[in-house]
Design an enzyme around this catalytic site. Structure first.
Site, short mmCIF file in Angstrom:
data_model
loop_
_atom_site.label_atom_id
_atom_site.label_comp_id
_atom_site.label_asym_id
_atom_site.label_seq_id
_atom_site.Cartn_x
_atom_site.Cartn_y
_atom_site.Cartn_z
N HIS A 47 152.56 -8.15 57.45
CA HIS A 47 152.26 -7.98 58.27
C HIS A 47 153.23 -9.16 60.03
O HIS A 47 152.88 -10.18 59.00
CB HIS A 47 150.56 -7.90 59.11
N HIS A 74 155.48 -12.63 68.34
CA HIS A 74 153.93 -12.85 67.62
C HIS A 74 153.36 -13.15 68.62
O HIS A 74 153.58 -14.90 68.21
CB HIS A 74 153.57 -12.52 66.50
#
Length: 325
Positions: free
Chosen positions: A40, A114
């Site tokens: 992830h 991110h």
């Protein structure tokens, strides 16, 4: 693969070629029926402290403050080894979120993100992945490209440039998406065709034969492991065992989007919360699989910890035998 033996048993100590070690009866199994370890936010180990804050929205205005960027980087770092190390560890699915850097002097360059953008650009990372895929032709890699932040201006041109870069880097390794008439790829069919890279591209206006559509990613959208487990159980039940496409089950926790995000950013380091939760989530995964024995991609943070990869791979059956090079 490396191995160690004791009392007649074989212990896997490297999963760099685990797909080629699976039992022969799995070689003709559609790839959506194999349990595949994934990461992830795969590139979050490479976040650039000099990048503007991309998310969460509440902190964007604080981008000029170095201390805030440092906090965001700490909170957003959900992987701690490089993409090549993840591949060597056995990860075969990669969650790759694409962005352009604000005021970038090279406006046609793409990065991952991110919270912050990465230091390394997309094409460089794709070439690293391609180099690895060339050395491991029997390992099938699934790259899920999504989000495409700051593509608002010249959106079609930017997508086309990125797609051309993907096709140039991987070339004949790309496994084309299937139509209703095509059988779903298996390990054997990929090996026979010399193709071992599948690219999922989450932008429907640019679906070319070489690219697969978005892969559904189920996740709990919570920092509470019990809530995540309950949500995943519900999603898997709704999906059922008869769907015939890729899907990902995310064991990752998710920071809240409201003011509670500050609790985790400033007081309870989300990295520590994630690390504490993974053993429990893996136990849940094994129990879930024993009750409903179907699973495809399983994605996690910190993929080299707590036997994550081996736990997922072993859902396919007995631990694959190792063969020393």
């Amino acid at each position: 693969m490396a191995m160690s033996t004791g009392e007649g048993k074989t212990e896997v100590t490297s999963y760099s070629d685990w797909m080629s070690q699976l039992a022969p009866e799995l070689h003709d199994t559609p790839l959506y029926k194999l349990a595949i370890p994934g990461s992830h936010d795969s590139m979050s180990y490479d976040l650039d402290i000099n990048s503007a804050i991309i998310e969460p929205d509440r902190l964007k205005s604080f981008s000029p403050i170095l201390y805030i960027r440092e906090i965001v980087r700490t909170a957003a770092t959900t992987q701690d080894v490089t993409i090549t190390q993840q591949l060597d560890a056995g990860v075969r699915y990669f969650d790759l979120r694409i962005a352009r850097k604000t005021n970038d002097p090279e406006p046609n360059k793409f990065y991952f993100y991110h919270g912050l953008c990465t230091r390394t650009d997309v094409e460089t990372v794709l070439r690293d992945i391609n180099d690895w895929a060339e050395k491991h032709p029997k390992e099938i890699l699934i790259l899920a490209l999504s989000h495409f932040k700051d593509f608002d201006n010249n959106i079609e041109e930017l997508h086309q440039k990125l797609i051309e870069s993907i096709k140039t880097v991987f070339g004949a390794k790309l496994c084309n998406k299937v139509s209703t008439q095509d059988p779903f790829p298996t390990l054997k069919s990929c090996w026979e065709k010399g193709k071992n890279v599948i690219v999922s591209y989450d932008y429907s206006a640019n679906q070319e034969p070489e690219l697969w559509p978005r892969i559904t990613y189920y996740y709990g959208n919570s920092m509470d492991p019990a809530t995540v487990e309950s949500k995943l159980e519900s999603d898997l039940h709704m999906r059922g065992p008869n769907a015939q496409d890729f899907f990902a089950c995310g064991l990752n926790l998710t920071l809240p989007e409201d003011f509670w995000v500050f609790r985790y950013i400033f007081f309870d380091n989300p990295t520590n919360v994630l690390q504490r939760s993974l053993p429990r989530m893996l136990q849940w995964l094994k129990q879930q699989y024993s009750q409903t024995p179907y699973m495809n991609i399983v994605a996690s943070d910190f993929v080299t910890r707590d036997d994550f990869v081996s736990t997922v791979v072993q859902l396919n059956g007995p631990t694959p035998k190792c063969v020393e090079a």
